[in-house]
Design a protein around this motif. Structure first.
Motif, PDB file in Angstrom:
ATOM      1  N   ALA A  69       0.827  -1.207   0.000  1.00 47.37           N
ATOM      2  CA  ALA A  69       0.000   0.000   0.000  1.00 47.37           C
ATOM      3  C   ALA A  69       0.864   1.261   0.000  1.00 47.37           C
ATOM      4  CB  ALA A  69      -0.938  -0.012   1.208  1.00 47.37           C
ATOM      5  N   ALA A  70       1.942   1.250   0.781  1.00 50.37           N
ATOM      6  CA  ALA A  70       2.829   2.413   0.836  1.00 50.37           C
ATOM      7  C   ALA A  70       3.534   2.631  -0.496  1.00 50.37           C
ATOM      8  CB  ALA A  70       3.854   2.232   1.956  1.00 50.37           C
ATOM      9  N   LEU A  71       3.937   1.544  -1.149  1.00 54.07           N
ATOM     10  CA  LEU A  71       4.600   1.657  -2.451  1.00 54.07           C
ATOM     11  C   LEU A  71       3.640   2.170  -3.521  1.00 54.07           C
ATOM     12  CD1 LEU A  71       6.608  -1.669  -2.261  1.00 54.07           C
ATOM     13  CD2 LEU A  71       7.619   0.620  -2.361  1.00 54.07           C
ATOM     14  N   GLU A  72       2.390   1.750  -3.455  1.00 60.22           N
ATOM     15  CA  GLU A  72       1.404   2.207  -4.438  1.00 60.22           C
ATOM     16  C   GLU A  72       1.167   3.715  -4.350  1.00 60.22           C
ATOM     17  OE1 GLU A  72      -1.825  -0.402  -3.468  1.00 60.22           O
ATOM     18  OE2 GLU A  72      -1.338  -1.783  -5.104  1.00 60.22           O
ATOM     19  N   ARG A  73       1.437   4.294  -3.176  1.00 63.25           N
ATOM     20  CA  ARG A  73       1.291   5.747  -3.030  1.00 63.25           C
ATOM     21  C   ARG A  73       2.525   6.498  -3.534  1.00 63.25           C
ATOM     22  NH1 ARG A  73      -2.137   4.076   1.247  1.00 63.25           N
ATOM     23  NH2 ARG A  73      -0.479   3.571   2.706  1.00 63.25           N
ATOM     24  N   ARG A  74       3.592   5.761  -3.856  1.00 65.82           N
ATOM     25  CA  ARG A  74       4.834   6.398  -4.267  1.00 65.82           C
ATOM     26  C   ARG A  74       5.209   6.133  -5.723  1.00 65.82           C
ATOM     27  NH1 ARG A  74       4.848   5.709   1.043  1.00 65.82           N
ATOM     28  NH2 ARG A  74       6.114   7.091   2.351  1.00 65.82           N
ATOM     29  N   LEU A  75       4.690   5.059  -6.289  1.00 66.71           N
ATOM     30  CA  LEU A  75       5.043   4.666  -7.647  1.00 66.71           C
ATOM     31  C   LEU A  75       3.791   4.618  -8.510  1.00 66.71           C
ATOM     32  CD1 LEU A  75       7.639   1.919  -6.712  1.00 66.71           C
ATOM     33  CD2 LEU A  75       8.143   4.138  -7.731  1.00 66.71           C
ATOM     34  N   PRO A  76       3.918   4.793  -9.824  1.00 69.08           N
ATOM     35  CA  PRO A  76       2.741   4.957 -10.690  1.00 69.08           C
ATOM     36  C   PRO A  76       1.699   3.846 -10.569  1.00 69.08           C
ATOM     37  CG  PRO A  76       4.751   5.413 -11.919  1.00 69.08           C
ATOM     38  CD  PRO A  76       5.178   4.877 -10.590  1.00 69.08           C
ATOM     39  N   ILE A  77       2.124   2.621 -10.824  1.00 71.98           N
ATOM     40  CA  ILE A  77       1.204   1.482 -10.763  1.00 71.98           C
ATOM     41  C   ILE A  77       1.989   0.290 -10.235  1.00 71.98           C
ATOM     42  CG2 ILE A  77      -0.263  -0.108 -12.066  1.00 71.98           C
ATOM     43  CD1 ILE A  77      -0.617   2.033 -14.167  1.00 71.98           C
ATOM     44  N   VAL A  78       1.412  -0.419  -9.308  1.00 74.02           N
ATOM     45  CA  VAL A  78       2.019  -1.646  -8.818  1.00 74.02           C
ATOM     46  C   VAL A  78       1.039  -2.784  -9.073  1.00 74.02           C
ATOM     47  CG1 VAL A  78       2.894  -2.880  -6.821  1.00 74.02           C
ATOM     48  CG2 VAL A  78       3.350  -0.441  -7.048  1.00 74.02           C
ATOM     49  N   GLU A  79       1.459  -3.786  -9.806  1.00 76.33           N
ATOM     50  CA  GLU A  79       0.614  -4.937 -10.107  1.00 76.33           C
ATOM     51  C   GLU A  79       1.378  -6.218  -9.814  1.00 76.33           C
ATOM     52  OE1 GLU A  79      -1.466  -6.838 -14.052  1.00 76.33           O
ATOM     53  OE2 GLU A  79      -1.671  -4.680 -13.703  1.00 76.33           O
ATOM     54  N   ARG A  80       0.779  -7.084  -9.000  1.00 77.30           N
ATOM     55  CA  ARG A  80       1.432  -8.341  -8.638  1.00 77.30           C
ATOM     56  C   ARG A  80       1.384  -9.322  -9.808  1.00 77.30           C
ATOM     57  NH1 ARG A  80       2.781 -10.054  -3.621  1.00 77.30           N
ATOM     58  NH2 ARG A  80       1.566  -8.351  -2.717  1.00 77.30           N
ATOM     59  N   ARG A  81       2.524  -9.903 -10.128  1.00 73.33           N
ATOM     60  CA  ARG A  81       2.624 -10.846 -11.246  1.00 73.33           C
ATOM     61  C   ARG A  81       3.549 -12.011 -10.850  1.00 73.33           C
ATOM     62  NH1 ARG A  81       2.058  -8.290 -16.406  1.00 73.33           N
ATOM     63  NH2 ARG A  81       0.178  -6.982 -16.324  1.00 73.33           N
ATOM     64  N   PRO A  82       3.411 -13.161 -11.498  1.00 70.01           N
ATOM     65  CA  PRO A  82       4.400 -14.233 -11.316  1.00 70.01           C
ATOM     66  C   PRO A  82       5.709 -13.843 -11.997  1.00 70.01           C
ATOM     67  CG  PRO A  82       2.786 -14.852 -12.970  1.00 70.01           C
ATOM     68  CD  PRO A  82       2.295 -13.570 -12.368  1.00 70.01           C
ATOM     69  N   LEU A  83       6.815 -14.328 -11.475  1.00 65.01           N
ATOM     70  CA  LEU A  83       8.117 -14.019 -12.066  1.00 65.01           C
ATOM     71  C   LEU A  83       8.180 -14.587 -13.481  1.00 65.01           C
ATOM     72  CD1 LEU A  83      10.943 -12.766 -11.201  1.00 65.01           C
ATOM     73  CD2 LEU A  83      11.692 -15.155 -11.007  1.00 65.01           C
ATOM     74  N   PRO A  84       8.518 -13.781 -14.492  1.00 67.33           N
ATOM     75  CA  PRO A  84       8.595 -14.295 -15.862  1.00 67.33           C
ATOM     76  C   PRO A  84       9.651 -15.401 -15.998  1.00 67.33           C
ATOM     77  CG  PRO A  84       8.538 -11.891 -15.849  1.00 67.33           C
ATOM     78  CD  PRO A  84       8.745 -12.325 -14.428  1.00 67.33           C
ATOM     79  N   ALA A  85       9.377 -16.353 -16.859  1.00 64.38           N
ATOM     80  CA  ALA A  85      10.287 -17.489 -17.054  1.00 64.38           C
ATOM     81  C   ALA A  85      11.654 -17.036 -17.534  1.00 64.38           C
ATOM     82  CB  ALA A  85       9.671 -18.484 -18.039  1.00 64.38           C
ATOM     83  N   ASP A  86      11.709 -15.995 -18.393  1.00 71.49           N
ATOM     84  CA  ASP A  86      13.012 -15.572 -18.895  1.00 71.49           C
ATOM     85  C   ASP A  86      13.854 -14.926 -17.799  1.00 71.49           C
ATOM     86  OD1 ASP A  86      11.247 -13.381 -18.842  1.00 71.49           O
ATOM     87  OD2 ASP A  86      12.378 -12.310 -20.379  1.00 71.49           O
ATOM     88  N   VAL A  87      13.198 -14.265 -16.838  1.00 72.68           N
ATOM     89  CA  VAL A  87      13.937 -13.696 -15.703  1.00 72.68           C
ATOM     90  C   VAL A  87      14.506 -14.819 -14.844  1.00 72.68           C
ATOM     91  CG1 VAL A  87      13.763 -12.297 -13.603  1.00 72.68           C
ATOM     92  CG2 VAL A  87      12.585 -11.567 -15.687  1.00 72.68           C
TER      93      VAL A  87
END
Length: 250
Positions: free
Chosen positions: A219-237
């Motif tokens: 919640a604190a990060l969402e107030r500081r950064l444009p958009i925060v969306e939870r995702r699974p780690l991409p396979a290539d990463v």
């Protein structure tokens, strides 16, 4: 123009070196592809995280032996700083920022530290920033609670990308606290038991502190950064992390 999406990953690895390498892969992706991201995760295995100065110290073999005797895997840290212990009693936060400017170094610290202070406050814990004598991994951007250091911050900047991370102590295992004390003494770094804090000591009746703090941090990060969306780690990463893991092993 819409703000760039910032993805949030909670992926963690049981292999401590691979766990560091996941952050390394996110930093590399930010530099290569211009993609920012956040990582908020609970470490899965006991580890001793060593900075570059620690790794070059002639007393390193003694430090590595202490870690292994305590059942902690020694790893080469991605960011700066000195020795720190971590395990499932910790919560870690990292931010990969693309196209960083040199003058933004303090701004990255301020954003991450500010989010931690706000999140702790939401749980009812007052905290301040600053170094305390004898704390683990001493630094000006330490987050101090009522009874000692609760979090430490560090960062690394490469061409095209930056990584700022925080290690938050929720529940300090006695054997890891003892290991940290021994390592600090071997490396001639100051240590005081009274300078070490943990969130569980301050909020003993709060259930699932990890989940509560992670929610407050998000919640604190969402107030500081444009958009925060939870995702699974991409396979290539993840594939990149596997290739980088050797750089973080001793």
């Amino acid at each position: 123009m819409l703000p760039a999406l910032i993805e949030l990953y909670d992926h963690a690895e049981t292999d401590a070196a691979l766990d560091v390498a996941v952050s390394h892969a996110l930093l590399n992706r930010s530099a290569r592809d211009g993609l920012g991201s956040l990582r908020l995760w609970r470490p899965q295995s006991p580890a001793l995280s060593l900075g570059r100065l620690d790794a070059r110290d002639p007393r390193l073999p003694e430090v590595l032996a202490l870690a292994r005797a305590a059942g902690a895997t020694p790893v080469r840290r991605l960011a700066g700083g000195h020795a720190a212990t971590l395990d499932s009693g910790s919560l870690c936060l990292g931010w990969a920022q693309p196209h960083p400017r040199l003058e933004e170094s303090s701004a990255r610290y301020e954003l991450i530290a500010g989010a931690i202070v706000e999140a702790l406050g939401a749980l009812g814990v007052e905290s301040t920033l600053g170094e305390s004598a004898g704390e683990w991994c001493p630094g000006a951007w330490s987050v101090q609670g009522p009874s000692g250091k609760l979090a430490g911050l560090a960062q690394r900047v490469v061409s095209g990308g930056a990584w700022c991370e925080a290690l938050i102590v929720i529940d300090a295992a006695p054997e890891l606290r003892d290991l940290a004390r021994q390592v600090h003494e071997v490396l001639d770094l100051g240590w005081s038991d009274s300078a070490q804090g943990e969130l569980a000591e301050l909020l003993p009746d709060m259930p699932d502190l990890h989940a509560a703090l992670a929610a407050a941090l998000t919640a604190a990060l969402e107030r500081r950064l444009p958009i925060v969306e939870r995702r699974p780690l991409p396979a290539d990463v993840h594939d990149d992390a596997v290739a980088l893991a050797g750089e973080h092993r001793f």
